[in-house]
Motif scaffolding. Structure first.
Motif, PDB file in Angstrom:
ATOM      1  N   TYR A  75      -6.570  44.698  25.913  1.00  0.00           N
ATOM      2  CA  TYR A  75      -6.721  44.181  24.550  1.00  0.00           C
ATOM      3  C   TYR A  75      -7.192  42.726  24.502  1.00  0.00           C
ATOM      4  CZ  TYR A  75      -5.585  42.753  19.813  1.00  0.00           C
ATOM      5  OH  TYR A  75      -5.660  42.227  18.542  1.00  0.00           O
ATOM      6  N   PRO A  76      -6.672  41.801  25.316  1.00  0.00           N
ATOM      7  CA  PRO A  76      -7.154  40.410  25.253  1.00  0.00           C
ATOM      8  C   PRO A  76      -8.655  40.283  25.491  1.00  0.00           C
ATOM      9  CG  PRO A  76      -5.086  40.490  26.433  1.00  0.00           C
ATOM     10  CD  PRO A  76      -5.506  41.908  26.233  1.00  0.00           C
ATOM     11  N   SER A  77      -9.179  40.988  26.486  1.00  0.00           N
ATOM     12  CA  SER A  77     -10.620  40.921  26.734  1.00  0.00           C
ATOM     13  C   SER A  77     -11.400  41.580  25.610  1.00  0.00           C
ATOM     14  CB  SER A  77     -10.960  41.578  28.077  1.00  0.00           C
ATOM     15  OG  SER A  77     -10.538  42.935  28.101  1.00  0.00           O
ATOM     16  N   LEU A  78     -10.839  42.610  25.015  1.00  0.00           N
ATOM     17  CA  LEU A  78     -11.491  43.261  23.878  1.00  0.00           C
ATOM     18  C   LEU A  78     -11.658  42.281  22.724  1.00  0.00           C
ATOM     19  CD1 LEU A  78     -12.294  46.184  22.681  1.00  0.00           C
ATOM     20  CD2 LEU A  78     -10.025  46.137  21.664  1.00  0.00           C
ATOM     21  N   VAL A  79     -10.617  41.536  22.420  1.00  0.00           N
ATOM     22  CA  VAL A  79     -10.671  40.558  21.336  1.00  0.00           C
ATOM     23  C   VAL A  79     -11.646  39.430  21.666  1.00  0.00           C
ATOM     24  CG1 VAL A  79      -9.322  38.812  20.120  1.00  0.00           C
ATOM     25  CG2 VAL A  79      -8.362  41.085  20.486  1.00  0.00           C
ATOM     26  N   LEU A  80     -11.660  38.982  22.904  1.00  0.00           N
ATOM     27  CA  LEU A  80     -12.565  37.901  23.312  1.00  0.00           C
ATOM     28  C   LEU A  80     -14.020  38.318  23.147  1.00  0.00           C
ATOM     29  CD1 LEU A  80     -13.166  35.167  24.616  1.00  0.00           C
ATOM     30  CD2 LEU A  80     -12.937  36.287  26.861  1.00  0.00           C
ATOM     31  N   PHE A  81     -14.379  39.506  23.632  1.00  0.00           N
ATOM     32  CA  PHE A  81     -15.761  39.962  23.526  1.00  0.00           C
ATOM     33  C   PHE A  81     -16.158  40.169  22.062  1.00  0.00           C
ATOM     34  CE2 PHE A  81     -14.980  42.012  27.896  1.00  0.00           C
ATOM     35  CZ  PHE A  81     -15.400  40.851  28.546  1.00  0.00           C
ATOM     36  N   ARG A  82     -15.211  40.620  21.264  1.00  0.00           N
ATOM     37  CA  ARG A  82     -15.510  40.826  19.843  1.00  0.00           C
ATOM     38  C   ARG A  82     -15.763  39.488  19.145  1.00  0.00           C
ATOM     39  NH1 ARG A  82     -17.389  45.455  17.561  1.00  0.00           N
ATOM     40  NH2 ARG A  82     -16.603  45.788  15.459  1.00  0.00           N
ATOM     41  N   LEU A  83     -14.982  38.486  19.507  1.00  0.00           N
ATOM     42  CA  LEU A  83     -15.177  37.161  18.933  1.00  0.00           C
ATOM     43  C   LEU A  83     -16.547  36.603  19.300  1.00  0.00           C
ATOM     44  CD1 LEU A  83     -14.178  34.548  17.547  1.00  0.00           C
ATOM     45  CD2 LEU A  83     -13.146  33.909  19.741  1.00  0.00           C
ATOM     46  N   LEU A  84     -16.917  36.714  20.570  1.00  0.00           N
ATOM     47  CA  LEU A  84     -18.216  36.213  21.015  1.00  0.00           C
ATOM     48  C   LEU A  84     -19.360  36.972  20.357  1.00  0.00           C
ATOM     49  CD1 LEU A  84     -17.465  35.697  24.823  1.00  0.00           C
ATOM     50  CD2 LEU A  84     -17.557  33.965  23.020  1.00  0.00           C
ATOM     51  N   GLN A  85     -19.177  38.255  20.152  1.00  0.00           N
ATOM     52  CA  GLN A  85     -20.216  39.027  19.466  1.00  0.00           C
ATOM     53  C   GLN A  85     -20.353  38.576  18.023  1.00  0.00           C
ATOM     54  OE1 GLN A  85     -19.578  43.291  19.243  1.00  0.00           O
ATOM     55  NE2 GLN A  85     -21.777  43.700  19.260  1.00  0.00           N
ATOM     56  N   GLY A  86     -19.233  38.285  17.375  1.00  0.00           N
ATOM     57  CA  GLY A  86     -19.291  37.800  16.004  1.00  0.00           C
ATOM     58  C   GLY A  86     -19.985  36.452  15.893  1.00  0.00           C
ATOM     59  N   LEU A  87     -19.878  35.618  16.930  1.00  0.00           N
ATOM     60  CA  LEU A  87     -20.495  34.295  16.905  1.00  0.00           C
ATOM     61  C   LEU A  87     -22.007  34.360  16.762  1.00  0.00           C
ATOM     62  CD1 LEU A  87     -18.494  32.364  19.664  1.00  0.00           C
ATOM     63  CD2 LEU A  87     -18.608  31.780  17.247  1.00  0.00           C
ATOM     64  N   VAL A  88     -22.625  35.403  17.333  1.00  0.00           N
ATOM     65  CA  VAL A  88     -24.090  35.451  17.374  1.00  0.00           C
ATOM     66  C   VAL A  88     -24.699  36.538  16.491  1.00  0.00           C
ATOM     67  CG1 VAL A  88     -24.186  34.475  19.689  1.00  0.00           C
ATOM     68  CG2 VAL A  88     -24.003  36.950  19.422  1.00  0.00           C
ATOM     69  N   SER A  89     -23.927  37.572  16.181  1.00  0.00           N
ATOM     70  CA  SER A  89     -24.521  38.739  15.510  1.00  0.00           C
ATOM     71  C   SER A  89     -25.009  38.408  14.101  1.00  0.00           C
ATOM     72  CB  SER A  89     -23.511  39.888  15.457  1.00  0.00           C
ATOM     73  OG  SER A  89     -22.319  39.477  14.821  1.00  0.00           O
ATOM     74  N   LYS A  90     -24.262  37.589  13.361  1.00  0.00           N
ATOM     75  CA  LYS A  90     -24.714  37.226  12.021  1.00  0.00           C
ATOM     76  C   LYS A  90     -25.984  36.384  12.088  1.00  0.00           C
ATOM     77  CE  LYS A  90     -23.985  37.513   7.594  1.00  0.00           C
ATOM     78  NZ  LYS A  90     -22.801  36.944   6.947  1.00  0.00           N
ATOM     79  N   GLY A  91     -26.113  35.598  13.169  1.00  0.00           N
ATOM     80  CA  GLY A  91     -27.324  34.821  13.359  1.00  0.00           C
ATOM     81  C   GLY A  91     -28.534  35.707  13.579  1.00  0.00           C
ATOM     82  N   SER A  92     -28.341  36.808  14.281  1.00  0.00           N
ATOM     83  CA  SER A  92     -29.437  37.756  14.488  1.00  0.00           C
ATOM     84  C   SER A  92     -29.896  38.351  13.163  1.00  0.00           C
ATOM     85  CB  SER A  92     -28.976  38.858  15.456  1.00  0.00           C
ATOM     86  OG  SER A  92     -29.981  39.835  15.614  1.00  0.00           O
ATOM     87  N   TRP A  93     -28.928  38.777  12.349  1.00  0.00           N
ATOM     88  CA  TRP A  93     -29.259  39.356  11.045  1.00  0.00           C
ATOM     89  C   TRP A  93     -29.958  38.322  10.162  1.00  0.00           C
ATOM     90  CZ3 TRP A  93     -28.359  38.471   5.912  1.00  0.00           C
ATOM     91  CH2 TRP A  93     -28.561  39.527   5.026  1.00  0.00           C
ATOM     92  N   THR A  94     -29.430  37.112  10.143  1.00  0.00           N
ATOM     93  CA  THR A  94     -29.975  36.073   9.278  1.00  0.00           C
ATOM     94  C   THR A  94     -31.370  35.638   9.729  1.00  0.00           C
ATOM     95  OG1 THR A  94     -27.728  35.291   8.888  1.00  0.00           O
ATOM     96  CG2 THR A  94     -29.511  33.825   8.241  1.00  0.00           C
ATOM     97  N   SER A  95     -31.601  35.589  11.036  1.00  0.00           N
ATOM     98  CA  SER A  95     -32.931  35.232  11.530  1.00  0.00           C
ATOM     99  C   SER A  95     -33.968  36.249  11.082  1.00  0.00           C
ATOM    100  CB  SER A  95     -32.910  35.135  13.059  1.00  0.00           C
ATOM    101  OG  SER A  95     -32.034  34.131  13.502  1.00  0.00           O
ATOM    102  N   GLY A  96     -33.591  37.517  11.104  1.00  0.00           N
ATOM    103  CA  GLY A  96     -34.500  38.543  10.592  1.00  0.00           C
ATOM    104  C   GLY A  96     -34.766  38.374   9.113  1.00  0.00           C
ATOM    105  N   TYR A  97     -33.731  38.009   8.378  1.00  0.00           N
ATOM    106  CA  TYR A  97     -33.849  37.761   6.941  1.00  0.00           C
ATOM    107  C   TYR A  97     -34.832  36.617   6.671  1.00  0.00           C
ATOM    108  CZ  TYR A  97     -32.070  36.966   2.156  1.00  0.00           C
ATOM    109  OH  TYR A  97     -31.941  36.811   0.797  1.00  0.00           O
ATOM    110  N   ILE A  98     -34.701  35.556   7.445  1.00  0.00           N
ATOM    111  CA  ILE A  98     -35.575  34.395   7.268  1.00  0.00           C
ATOM    112  C   ILE A  98     -37.022  34.766   7.580  1.00  0.00           C
ATOM    113  CG2 ILE A  98     -36.102  32.071   8.087  1.00  0.00           C
ATOM    114  CD1 ILE A  98     -33.133  31.747   8.715  1.00  0.00           C
ATOM    115  N   LEU A  99     -37.237  35.452   8.713  1.00  0.00           N
ATOM    116  CA  LEU A  99     -38.592  35.814   9.103  1.00  0.00           C
ATOM    117  C   LEU A  99     -39.269  36.675   8.046  1.00  0.00           C
ATOM    118  CD1 LEU A  99     -38.311  36.512  12.937  1.00  0.00           C
ATOM    119  CD2 LEU A  99     -39.911  34.958  11.829  1.00  0.00           C
TER     120      LEU A  99
END
Length: 489
Positions: free
Chosen positions: A199-223
């Motif tokens: 569970y600890p590693s699961l939460v860590l990877f999920r947090l790191l994914q959240g850090l960048v995933s919205k940026g991916s969506w938003t970059s597409g929005y901007i383009l």
């Protein structure tokens, strides 16, 4: 000298080139859905009970059905106000003793079952589900049920922290590089989440994914918005968000086909690597290139746009420039959001709207999994109502005040949520219907806050908010003057 918008009017504001870019990047928006609301399937909580050594053997010896086994060996509902006694407590009984009969085995131990001592689930739980989730694998029930909320909260925390830096990265290094970097990181974190050993590693990877995933969506929005002509940006921005709804619909089907959470997580993460092909398919934003004084690349891209759209390349592309070079005059910052009483009022209102709409949207999605019906069908029905929400926005945004439509949608969502308080859980279809009405209302709010933000703020202030600025059709004089300032997130 002509601006990018002037050139787009001549080479095509929404021609074949823009349509191709739009459809390509919409795949990115659809792929964002499993990350944002995938917890509904990744962390579903099936019916469960304490595992008691000897019960399974006794049940086989006596030939009990599942209903009889539950009736004889699992505690009842318990006293009023006691939380989940059937799922979190067990009889302190040695089920391996031979004196137990097959007809009401507890009768010989106590005249009344309520007098038997109860204890915690020391040996784990038994789950009545053909599939698996992080709940069943890591036993996130009873005293550990809060860990499910922590799992999703890590994604939201990641969204918040990531949004603070994505705008800077997109403006400093380019929209395309930001998109590719965040997409690659999100895909890797998604795969690591699927193979997390604890569970600890699961939460860590999920947090790191959240850090960048919205940026991916938003970059597409901007383009997307920066390649479109001024008269099409509002519509395209709404349809890009509607592609997210397509992702929700597909997610329900994929989750039904893959009921085991690790396979489901892999199925929604591995295709994300294909978005790295955007390196060859999607060009850099000409607006950003112009800000970096890379005019040669801008001319090459605009020639490509003209050819794709069947237009003749323009001779005055070498004169392309930013209107009045306003970027050298303005340095947008977070403090600009609160500089005047007028801006402070708008900022606090929009911050409140972002917060309430996010909480309510996710709350309604979680409610779908708690109604006791078919999880996959209920999720599908609630996702489908987002399409009428998009249609309502497209049909009314040029006819009515956006603020009035925003207020009305909030009232609809609030009324639906208030009504659900008084609806019995036994009335499943009524619960789902009212929840879908609330979901449609809050979806309209979610999609419109971005447009309202663009109309309430000058562009250089809007650039530091959590969403990119989308110039609206018929902009005000104030917004027109700043329309070529870089778009942050």
């Amino acid at each position: 000298m002509p601006t990018v918008d002037d050139i787009l009017e001549q080479v095509g504001e929404f021609g074949w080139f823009q349509k191709q870019i739009f459809l390509t990047l919409c795949l990115l928006s659809a792929a964002f859905a499993p990350l944002y609301v995938g917890i509904v399937f990744l962390a579903f909580t099936p019916d469960h009970r304490c595992q008691s050594p000897g019960v399974a053997e006794l049940s086989r010896r006596c030939g009990w059905s599942l209903a009889e086994e539950l009736n004889y060996t699992v505690p009842g509902p318990g006293a009023a106000g006691e939380v989940f006694p059937r799922q979190c407590r067990r009889y302190e009984v040695d089920w391996n003793q031979s004196a137990l009969s097959c007809v009401d085995p507890l009768a010989g131990l106590a005249a009344n079952r309520s007098h038997l001592p109860l204890g915690p689930c020391r040996h784990g739980w038994v789950y009545d589900s053909p599939g698996s989730s992080i709940v069943t694998e890591f036993n996130l029930v009873c005293d550990d049920s809060w860990k499910v909320d922590l799992f999703q909260s890590c994604v939201n925390v990641g969204f918040f922290l990531g949004s603070l830096g994505v705008g800077y990265i997109a403006d400093r290094f380019g929209r395309k590089l930001c998109l590719l970097a965040t997409t690659l990181t999100s895909a890797v974190m998604g795969v690591l989440t699927a193979v997390a050993p604890d569970y600890p590693s699961l939460v860590l990877f999920r947090l790191l994914q959240g850090l960048v995933s919205k940026g991916s969506w938003t970059s597409g929005y901007i383009l997307i918005t920066e390649f479109m002509g001024l008269s099409h940006r509002r519509t395209v921005a709404i349809l890009y968000q509607a592609a997210y709804t397509v992702g929700l619909v597909l997610l329900s089907g994929v989750a039904y086909a893959l009921p085991h959470w690790r396979w489901l997580q892999l199925a929604v993460s591995l295709p994300t690597f294909l978005f790295l092909l955007y390196y060859w398919c999607v060009p850099e934003s000409p607006r950003w290139l112009l800000l970096q004084k890379r005019n040669t690349q801008v001319i090459r891209i605009m020639d490509r746009v003209a050819r794709k759209n069947g237009k003749r390349p323009l001779a005055d592309l070498k004169m392309l420039s930013l209107e009045e070079d306003v970027t050298e005059k303005l340095s947008p910052s977070f403090a600009d959001l609160f500089r005047t009483p007028h801006l402070r009022r708008h900022t606090f209102i929009l911050m409140y709207l972002w917060f309430t709409s996010s909480v309510l949207y996710q709350g309604l999605i979680m409610h779908v999994g708690a109604t006791g019906g078919n999880l996959y069908l209920d999720f599908l029905y609630s996702a489908l109502v987002e399409f009428p929400a998009t249609f309502i926005i497209l049909a009314t945004m040029d006819r009515f005040s956006l603020v009035r439509l925003l207020a009305l949608s909030n009232l609809v969502a609030a009324a639906a949520c208030f009504a659900m308080v008084f609806i019995s859980h036994d009335l499943h279809w009524l619960n789902i219907t009212v929840a879908c009405v609330g979901r449609m209302g809050i979806t309209i709010v979610f999609q419109m806050v971005c447009m309202v933000n663009a109309e309430l703020y000058p562009t250089f202030v809007s650039a530091v908010l959590s969403r990119p600025y989308v110039p609206v059709q018929g902009p005000s004089e104030e917004n027109t003057a700043f329309r070529d300032v870089p778009v942050g997130t």
